[in-house]
Structure formats: structure tokens, C-alpha cells
Design a protein around this motif. Sequence first.
Motif, PDB file in Angstrom:
ATOM      1  N   ARG A  99      48.909  29.664 -77.477  1.00 35.57           N
ATOM      2  CA  ARG A  99      48.961  31.011 -76.922  1.00 35.57           C
ATOM      3  C   ARG A  99      47.674  31.782 -77.182  1.00 35.57           C
ATOM      4  N   ALA A 100      47.199  31.760 -78.427  1.00 41.65           N
ATOM      5  CA  ALA A 100      45.977  32.507 -78.757  1.00 41.65           C
ATOM      6  C   ALA A 100      44.776  31.953 -78.009  1.00 41.65           C
ATOM      7  N   ILE A 101      44.712  30.640 -77.853  1.00 42.09           N
ATOM      8  CA  ILE A 101      43.596  30.034 -77.136  1.00 42.09           C
ATOM      9  C   ILE A 101      43.662  30.379 -75.652  1.00 42.09           C
ATOM     10  N   THR A 102      44.873  30.420 -75.089  1.00 40.15           N
ATOM     11  CA  THR A 102      45.036  30.836 -73.695  1.00 40.15           C
ATOM     12  C   THR A 102      44.528  32.256 -73.491  1.00 40.15           C
ATOM     13  N   LEU A 103      44.849  33.145 -74.414  1.00 32.40           N
ATOM     14  CA  LEU A 103      44.372  34.525 -74.317  1.00 32.40           C
ATOM     15  C   LEU A 103      42.855  34.591 -74.470  1.00 32.40           C
ATOM     16  N   TRP A 104      42.298  33.804 -75.404  1.00 35.55           N
ATOM     17  CA  TRP A 104      40.862  33.836 -75.625  1.00 35.55           C
ATOM     18  C   TRP A 104      40.093  33.402 -74.375  1.00 35.55           C
ATOM     19  N   CYS A 105      40.584  32.369 -73.716  1.00 37.82           N
ATOM     20  CA  CYS A 105      39.897  31.847 -72.530  1.00 37.82           C
ATOM     21  C   CYS A 105      39.990  32.782 -71.332  1.00 37.82           C
ATOM     22  N   THR A 106      40.836  33.800 -71.427  1.00 39.65           N
ATOM     23  CA  THR A 106      41.022  34.726 -70.293  1.00 39.65           C
ATOM     24  C   THR A 106      40.804  36.180 -70.701  1.00 39.65           C
ATOM     25  N   GLU A 107      40.049  36.400 -71.773  1.00 41.35           N
ATOM     26  CA  GLU A 107      39.778  37.767 -72.227  1.00 41.35           C
ATOM     27  C   GLU A 107      38.988  38.550 -71.166  1.00 41.35           C
ATOM     28  N   PRO A 108      39.033  39.899 -71.208  1.00 40.47           N
ATOM     29  CA  PRO A 108      38.372  40.710 -70.174  1.00 40.47           C
ATOM     30  C   PRO A 108      36.909  40.380 -69.935  1.00 40.47           C
ATOM     31  N   TRP A 109      36.147  40.057 -71.005  1.00 40.15           N
ATOM     32  CA  TRP A 109      34.725  39.778 -70.813  1.00 40.15           C
ATOM     33  C   TRP A 109      34.510  38.544 -69.944  1.00 40.15           C
ATOM     34  N   THR A 110      35.466  37.592 -69.977  1.00 40.24           N
ATOM     35  CA  THR A 110      35.288  36.382 -69.169  1.00 40.24           C
ATOM     36  C   THR A 110      35.326  36.707 -67.682  1.00 40.24           C
ATOM     37  N   TRP A 111      36.121  37.706 -67.308  1.00 38.16           N
ATOM     38  CA  TRP A 111      36.226  38.081 -65.893  1.00 38.16           C
ATOM     39  C   TRP A 111      34.957  38.798 -65.421  1.00 38.16           C
ATOM     40  N   ASP A 112      34.232  39.392 -66.373  1.00 36.63           N
ATOM     41  CA  ASP A 112      32.919  39.967 -66.033  1.00 36.63           C
ATOM     42  C   ASP A 112      31.849  38.884 -65.917  1.00 36.63           C
ATOM     43  N   ALA A 113      31.957  37.852 -66.755  1.00 37.13           N
ATOM     44  CA  ALA A 113      30.883  36.868 -66.864  1.00 37.13           C
ATOM     45  C   ALA A 113      30.964  35.740 -65.841  1.00 37.13           C
ATOM     46  N   TRP A 114      32.147  35.239 -65.536  1.00 38.25           N
ATOM     47  CA  TRP A 114      32.259  34.091 -64.638  1.00 38.25           C
ATOM     48  C   TRP A 114      31.586  34.307 -63.280  1.00 38.25           C
TER      49      TRP A 114
END
Length: 342
Positions: A99-114
Motif C-alpha cells: 500500500r505505501a509503495i503504491t502511494l509513493w509511486c503515485t504521489e502528486p509530484w509524479t503527476w507533475d514530473a511524468w
Amino acid sequence: MTTAQSAPPPSMRLRELAFGAACAAALRAAARLGVADALGDAPMPVEDIAAAVKTEPRPLRRLMRALSCYGVFTECPDGTFEHTDVSRLLREDDPNSLRAITLWCTEPWTWDAWPLLDEAVRTGGNVVEGLYGKEFFPYLNEDAPESADVFNRAMTTSSVQSARDVAEFLDLSGSASVADIGGGQGHVVASLLDKYPAMRGTLLDLPRVVENAVPRLLPGGDLADRARVVPGDVRTAVPVKADVYVIKNILEWDDESTARTLRNVREAGGPGTRVVVIENLVDDTPSMRFSTAMDLLLLLNVGGAKHTTRSMVDRLTEAGLVIDDISPVNPYLHAFDCHVDG
């Protein structure tokens, strides 16, 4: 009833891949809402699940139906939902929880960076500094404390799970001491001390990291009499003497930092010292999709990279290490067993 789908034709497969963000977002939503925790061992109506997680039933059904297409939950013929082996990993109480890893991989900054991946590929550098005006970890700790907390929980989860595999894999018979270099909170060294009751162990990592070391290693802990916790930056110095040095998942920085770390370990240990480097690889592994995705994420946030077997071999030999063996630890980790060239 919705279940995981068989392989679609190429045109549909590409459409599905282009919508990959929808799957990631659905996983994040389910994790944040606690859907997997609310779903019991028996199939449940979506209305009962919705009441437990305080959502509207109809959009929750849509969310769970979408995830069922990927094997996360199963929609039964009567419209109820039940767990799969994948969805159980979203439970907080599962011993192998992701669960924690799923959240980490989809944190808000990732949506800015991808969306800026093309820029990172063109330049070979990270995009986070351009987005936030500072390097990734300062940004995370100073401006995004919630994401920093998610990161810490994800890394702890990953370390606990992989530490068991590493300790089971490593044969340190005949060694009196082991040092975990850049070892985070010390889960690997704690597992090794459990396996070898006569061994002494040292954990070396940044001061802010070892402050949160496994309590068992600290004064009052059951391993404290055989453990030493040393604050320091492995890229600056390794003030630790040991028979075996374990370096796990930290050689993902730029080449200069990697070279300095390996040089410091070599100088600390001296000729003949055993050095075990454990890393994810982006070749020759069953977890290629995961490893290559992490490789791209490292490019985006810190300008780092996962290694191929060849690039890891090159870095180790350039640092004066002789590679004795390369073996898989588990489906996503490989161990390079080396010794310092005399």
C-alpha cells in the motif's frame, strides 16, 4: 462480471497503455480510500464497502470494476466484489503489503514530473529542479512533508520485505562482522544479526536517517550489544571496519557519487575484504516492467539510473573490486558478490 482481460489486439493494447495513468490513479484512489481493508474475506456488495469507506456506491463500483480488469479485485456474477492475490497487497495489515509503495509511486509530484519525461530524455538530467526550484530530497522534506512521510513508509516497507530475502540469501558463515552501508533504518543488518547470533553489525547512513533506526539496534534493544549505529555520508567517508560490507540499492546516483562510495568502501575494508552489492537491474530479470519504470522515475527526480548487469560490472571493476559471483536474490534484486583487489 468484470475480470482481468486476455491479451487484446495491438491497436487496443496501445490505447490501454496510453490510458496507463487511469490505472495508476485508480490504484491510488483505492489505497487512499482503504477499499482493500474494508473488503473482507467473503464477497461483499459494493454498498457495504462504500458505507465502510464513506463513498458513494455507484462511483465506487466504477472504480473497482476498472481495477478488476487488471486483476485487482474480482467482480462476481451477482455483482459483489472479492479479493484477488493482488488486491490483498493493498491491505495495510497484509504481511507483504504494498500500500505505501503504491502511494509513493503515485504521489502528486509524479503527476507533475511524468509529462516532462521527453525533456529529461533530451537533456539526461532531472526535471524536479526546474519544477520546484530545488533538488528532489530538499523539496520533498521542506515543501512536501506528506510525500516525505509516504516515501519513508514506502522505503521502510520495501526494506523490511527485502531484508528477509537478503538475509536468507547471504551466506556469511565465518565472518565476524558486517556493515550495512547506506543501510537506511537497518533492517538488513538486523536480519543478518538474527541469522548469525555471534556476529557484530554496523549501520551507516545519514544522521537524519539513522535517528530512526530499528529500535532493536539502539540502546535498550535486544541487538544493541552487537550493533553499532554510525551517522555519516557514505559518499564522503566510510569510517567503519568490517569483514563484509553490504551495499543495497544506493548506487543509483550519478557515476561520480557511485565511484566515490565504492572507493570509500574499498579503502575502509582493505585488500581481500568482501563487498556485496545488491541492486535492481533493468536487464535479465523477471521484473523488467517495474525496474525500467523505476529507472525512468530516477531520471525524472534525481537524474539517477538503475543499472544493467554490464554497467554494474563496469562500475565495480573500475572501483577495484573483483566480482566473484552474480546471483538473483529474488525476482527484482541481484547480488554482486565481490572482494577488494589486493
